[in-house]
Scaffold this motif. Structure first.
Motif, PDB file in Angstrom:
ATOM      1  N   GLY A   1     -16.721  -2.535   8.215  1.00 30.93           N
ATOM      2  CA  GLY A   1     -15.971  -3.785   8.293  1.00 30.93           C
ATOM      3  C   GLY A   1     -16.500  -4.863   7.368  1.00 30.93           C
ATOM      4  O   GLY A   1     -16.328  -6.054   7.624  1.00 30.93           O
TER       5      GLY A   1
ATOM      6  N   ALA B   1     -17.242   1.556  -1.348  1.00 31.57           N
ATOM      7  CA  ALA B   1     -15.943   1.331  -0.698  1.00 31.57           C
ATOM      8  C   ALA B   1     -15.925   1.963   0.687  1.00 31.57           C
ATOM      9  O   ALA B   1     -15.452   1.351   1.653  1.00 31.57           O
ATOM     10  CB  ALA B   1     -14.817   1.894  -1.564  1.00 31.57           C
TER      11      ALA B   1
ATOM     12  N   CYS C   1     -15.576  -0.148   4.211  1.00 31.47           N
ATOM     13  CA  CYS C   1     -14.471   0.141   5.137  1.00 31.47           C
ATOM     14  C   CYS C   1     -14.987   0.525   6.514  1.00 31.47           C
ATOM     15  O   CYS C   1     -14.495   0.039   7.529  1.00 31.47           O
ATOM     16  CB  CYS C   1     -13.582   1.244   4.581  1.00 31.47           C
ATOM     17  SG  CYS C   1     -12.612   0.734   3.160  1.00 31.47           S
ATOM     18  N   HIS C   2     -15.970   1.409   6.565  1.00 33.95           N
ATOM     19  CA  HIS C   2     -16.489   1.884   7.844  1.00 33.95           C
ATOM     20  C   HIS C   2     -17.231   0.809   8.624  1.00 33.95           C
ATOM     21  O   HIS C   2     -17.216   0.815   9.848  1.00 33.95           O
ATOM     22  CB  HIS C   2     -17.397   3.103   7.642  1.00 33.95           C
ATOM     23  CG  HIS C   2     -16.651   4.346   7.309  1.00 33.95           C
ATOM     24  ND1 HIS C   2     -15.883   5.035   8.212  1.00 33.95           N
ATOM     25  CD2 HIS C   2     -16.530   5.023   6.132  1.00 33.95           C
ATOM     26  CE1 HIS C   2     -15.329   6.073   7.624  1.00 33.95           C
ATOM     27  NE2 HIS C   2     -15.698   6.093   6.356  1.00 33.95           N
TER      28      HIS C   2
ATOM     29  N   LEU D   1     -15.312  -5.771   0.718  1.00 35.48           N
ATOM     30  CA  LEU D   1     -15.457  -4.867  -0.422  1.00 35.48           C
ATOM     31  C   LEU D   1     -15.639  -5.685  -1.692  1.00 35.48           C
ATOM     32  O   LEU D   1     -14.849  -6.578  -1.982  1.00 35.48           O
ATOM     33  CB  LEU D   1     -14.222  -3.970  -0.543  1.00 35.48           C
ATOM     34  CG  LEU D   1     -14.182  -3.018  -1.723  1.00 35.48           C
ATOM     35  CD1 LEU D   1     -15.344  -2.031  -1.661  1.00 35.48           C
ATOM     36  CD2 LEU D   1     -12.863  -2.273  -1.742  1.00 35.48           C
TER      37      LEU D   1
ATOM     38  N   TRP E   1       0.820  -1.211   0.000  1.00 31.79           N
ATOM     39  CA  TRP E   1       0.000   0.000   0.000  1.00 31.79           C
ATOM     40  C   TRP E   1       0.854   1.260   0.000  1.00 31.79           C
ATOM     41  O   TRP E   1       0.463   2.278  -0.581  1.00 31.79           O
ATOM     42  CB  TRP E   1      -0.993  -0.020   1.166  1.00 31.79           C
ATOM     43  CG  TRP E   1      -2.063  -1.041   0.901  1.00 31.79           C
ATOM     44  CD1 TRP E   1      -2.258  -2.215   1.556  1.00 31.79           C
ATOM     45  CD2 TRP E   1      -3.045  -0.993  -0.142  1.00 31.79           C
ATOM     46  NE1 TRP E   1      -3.314  -2.902   0.990  1.00 31.79           N
ATOM     47  CE2 TRP E   1      -3.807  -2.181  -0.052  1.00 31.79           C
ATOM     48  CE3 TRP E   1      -3.345  -0.074  -1.141  1.00 31.79           C
ATOM     49  CZ2 TRP E   1      -4.864  -2.463  -0.926  1.00 31.79           C
ATOM     50  CZ3 TRP E   1      -4.398  -0.362  -2.005  1.00 31.79           C
ATOM     51  CH2 TRP E   1      -5.134  -1.537  -1.885  1.00 31.79           C
TER      52      TRP E   1
END
Length: 129
Positions: A81, A74, A78-79, A84, A10
């Motif tokens: 959990g 997305a 992410c928020h 995706l 990343w």
């Protein structure tokens, strides 16, 4: 600076996308490992990025690369959990990346390519993305 291969991926992805901070972190990481040639490469990359960019990439810049629906999904994933789920064309770009290893804890770790950001942007804005 402890690092796992996924985190390094990343950082490289962010540096390839124009992040001066990520390139600087990679320089420090390689320097801490005694990998001075790699450290010099990332320091030079960070210097070039700093000279080119007087501002840091913002959420608005990143958001412009993805269609509204993909961006929102997305963020929700992410928020909350959640897993995706990328549109097929975007997922295909990610799945075509070379895999360096199959990490016991993190699974397959894809390696970024020099064209990854452009490939993702193109896939995101293709008609069936």
């Amino acid at each position: 600076m402890p690092s796992v291969p996924g985190a390094q991926f990343w950082r490289q992805f962010a540096a390839g996308g124009g992040s001066t901070t990520a390139a600087s972190c990679l320089s420090l990481l390689h320097d801490s490992r005694g990998e001075h040639r790699d450290a010099d490469h990332w320091r030079n990359q960070a210097d070039k990025l700093a000279a080119q960019n007087t501002t840091t990439p913002t959420t608005a810049v990143l958001h412009a690369r993805l269609p509204e629906g993909v961006w929102n999904e997305a963020l929700v994933a992410c928020h909350e959990g959640l897993t995706l789920r990328l549109p097929p064309r975007i997922a295909a770009v990610v799945h075509q990346l070379p895999v360096d290893s199959d990490d016991e804890d993190h699974g397959e770790i894809p390696q970024p390519s020099p064209t990854l950001v452009d490939d993702l942007t193109h896939a995101a804005h293709s008609p069936s993305a």
